[in-house]
Design an enzyme around this catalytic site. Sequence first.
Site, PDB file in Angstrom:
ATOM      1  N   GLU A  83       0.685  -1.180   0.003  1.00  0.00           N
ATOM      2  CA  GLU A  83      -0.035   0.343   0.206  1.00  0.00           C
ATOM      3  C   GLU A  83       0.861   1.419   0.067  1.00  0.00           C
ATOM      4  O   GLU A  83       1.674   1.566   0.826  1.00  0.00           O
ATOM      5  CB  GLU A  83      -1.107   0.113   1.106  1.00  0.00           C
ATOM      6  CG  GLU A  83      -1.878   1.150   1.221  1.00  0.00           C
ATOM      7  CD  GLU A  83      -2.898   1.170   2.172  1.00  0.00           C
ATOM      8  OE1 GLU A  83      -3.728   2.118   2.731  1.00  0.00           O
ATOM      9  OE2 GLU A  83      -3.374  -0.092   2.822  1.00  0.00           O
ATOM     10  N   LYS A 261      -7.888  -0.076  11.224  1.00  0.00           N
ATOM     11  CA  LYS A 261      -7.318  -0.452  10.065  1.00  0.00           C
ATOM     12  C   LYS A 261      -6.067   0.176   9.625  1.00  0.00           C
ATOM     13  O   LYS A 261      -4.648  -0.358   9.177  1.00  0.00           O
ATOM     14  CB  LYS A 261      -8.254  -0.392   9.022  1.00  0.00           C
ATOM     15  CG  LYS A 261      -7.661  -1.248   7.412  1.00  0.00           C
ATOM     16  CD  LYS A 261      -6.830  -0.127   6.720  1.00  0.00           C
ATOM     17  CE  LYS A 261      -6.498  -0.945   5.329  1.00  0.00           C
ATOM     18  NZ  LYS A 261      -5.943   0.054   4.573  1.00  0.00           N
ATOM     19  N   ASP A 277       3.400 -14.043  12.292  1.00  0.00           N
ATOM     20  CA  ASP A 277       2.320 -14.282  12.062  1.00  0.00           C
ATOM     21  C   ASP A 277       1.337 -13.173  11.931  1.00  0.00           C
ATOM     22  O   ASP A 277       0.805 -12.603  12.986  1.00  0.00           O
ATOM     23  CB  ASP A 277       1.516 -15.384  12.844  1.00  0.00           C
ATOM     24  CG  ASP A 277       0.532 -15.988  12.542  1.00  0.00           C
ATOM     25  OD1 ASP A 277      -0.314 -15.584  11.448  1.00  0.00           O
ATOM     26  OD2 ASP A 277      -0.025 -17.264  13.011  1.00  0.00           O
ATOM     27  N   HIS A 376      -2.066  10.198   0.040  1.00  0.00           N
ATOM     28  CA  HIS A 376      -2.121   9.036  -0.606  1.00  0.00           C
ATOM     29  C   HIS A 376      -2.249   8.710  -2.221  1.00  0.00           C
ATOM     30  O   HIS A 376      -1.439   7.919  -2.693  1.00  0.00           O
ATOM     31  CB  HIS A 376      -3.078   8.259   0.188  1.00  0.00           C
ATOM     32  CG  HIS A 376      -3.706   6.784  -0.394  1.00  0.00           C
ATOM     33  ND1 HIS A 376      -3.191   5.824   0.232  1.00  0.00           N
ATOM     34  CD2 HIS A 376      -4.328   6.137  -1.163  1.00  0.00           C
ATOM     35  CE1 HIS A 376      -3.360   4.611  -0.353  1.00  0.00           C
ATOM     36  NE2 HIS A 376      -4.186   4.780  -1.242  1.00  0.00           N
TER      37      HIS A 376
END
Length: 424
Positions: A83, A261, A277, A376
Amino acid sequence: MTSTSRLSGLRDLPVADRRRRIQDSTGVGPEALAALDPAHGLQVEQADHLIENVIGVMGIPVGLATNFTINGRDVLIPMATEEASVVAAASNAARIARVLGGFHTSSTEPLMQAQIQVLDVVDPEGGRARLLESRQEIIDLANEQDPILVRFGGGVRDLLVRLVPSPVQTYVVAHLVVDVRDAMGANAVNTMAEAVATRVGEIAGGRPLLRILTNKADRRITRARAVFDAESLGGPQVVDDLVHAGALAQADPYRAATHNKGIMNGISAVVLATGNDTRAVEAGAHSHAIGPDGRYTSLSRFEKDADGNLVGFLELPMPVGLVGGATKAHPVARSALAILGVGTAQELADVVVATGLAQNLAAMRALATEGIQRGHMSLHARNIAVTAGATGDEVPQVVARLISDKAIRAEHAQQVLAELRSAR
């Protein structure tokens, strides 16, 4: 030992020069960084030993977050993510935190839990009591399964027993609480749970069924705190707005989901880069976000201090390790750990949670000021340019036009690229 994480201008250098800067700053040799080349990283033959039915290897970009000071130590942080803006945002937030001392962390012991579910217990309360009376016997039996862990100071610390009502019956559920030291701990606690399950069932007076760890690692907590300089953030109004933005995430699960998030953008990138993990960490984090009232809320908190600066706090379970699994088998994970220079699983957890807080602050600041899309999409424009076929010095030219035209779209990138090439 990292001398400084303040590597200004790193993004403007070619990849080879960036690596040389890292070597100069960290003392990590070129052989440790060689694994970051696809040709020398995880090979298909190695991958075939990590998972089943291997047919290939998928590459994820590994970037380097700069500017971090954590508990007084400068650290460069490898982040694996696809991202755009994540690495840049974390680095920028760390630069702001650096003004007033960077990030500070604290933690609990590295305790993981395994559950043994017992069915068909006629007297659940009696079964629970019998298991607690046999606590030491069960602990000793579990510890026999991993003498090396015990020798290193780990092992079972406690036995807990819960009664869990369900629509079918009330289950007796025994918990082994295990100090896993520098491991993530899944293999250790699962082995122990399987070894004691039969005996647990006999004592409780029922049939053991599930025996496996829980990813709700609420006894393995890491916390990070940072003071973000008001002037560097943009002034008193920005600080107040960030407090309001954080308050909405606390109060509203719809905002909290995206807020968290953003935290996980930073956390998962470091966890993945170090061969840990990601699914276990994410499961633990989101379960921790459910408060005592059963409502999903934000993992972080923000407030204004007496000097008008913004103070951020982040707390969540952090079951990461330095031994076992891909952390040792994956060459890129070994390279990432060498760059980090961490010596214990807890030091790695400190880095991970500090990165999550930095990522969170950066996203909130963008939302509360210019909006998330400006920064972004500026970075996303590079992806669009490359997808359109731009190469070499064409990429920055196409990116500049996309941003100038405020049209960061694939078809426009193709048009701009065609114009550039026809003009040559």
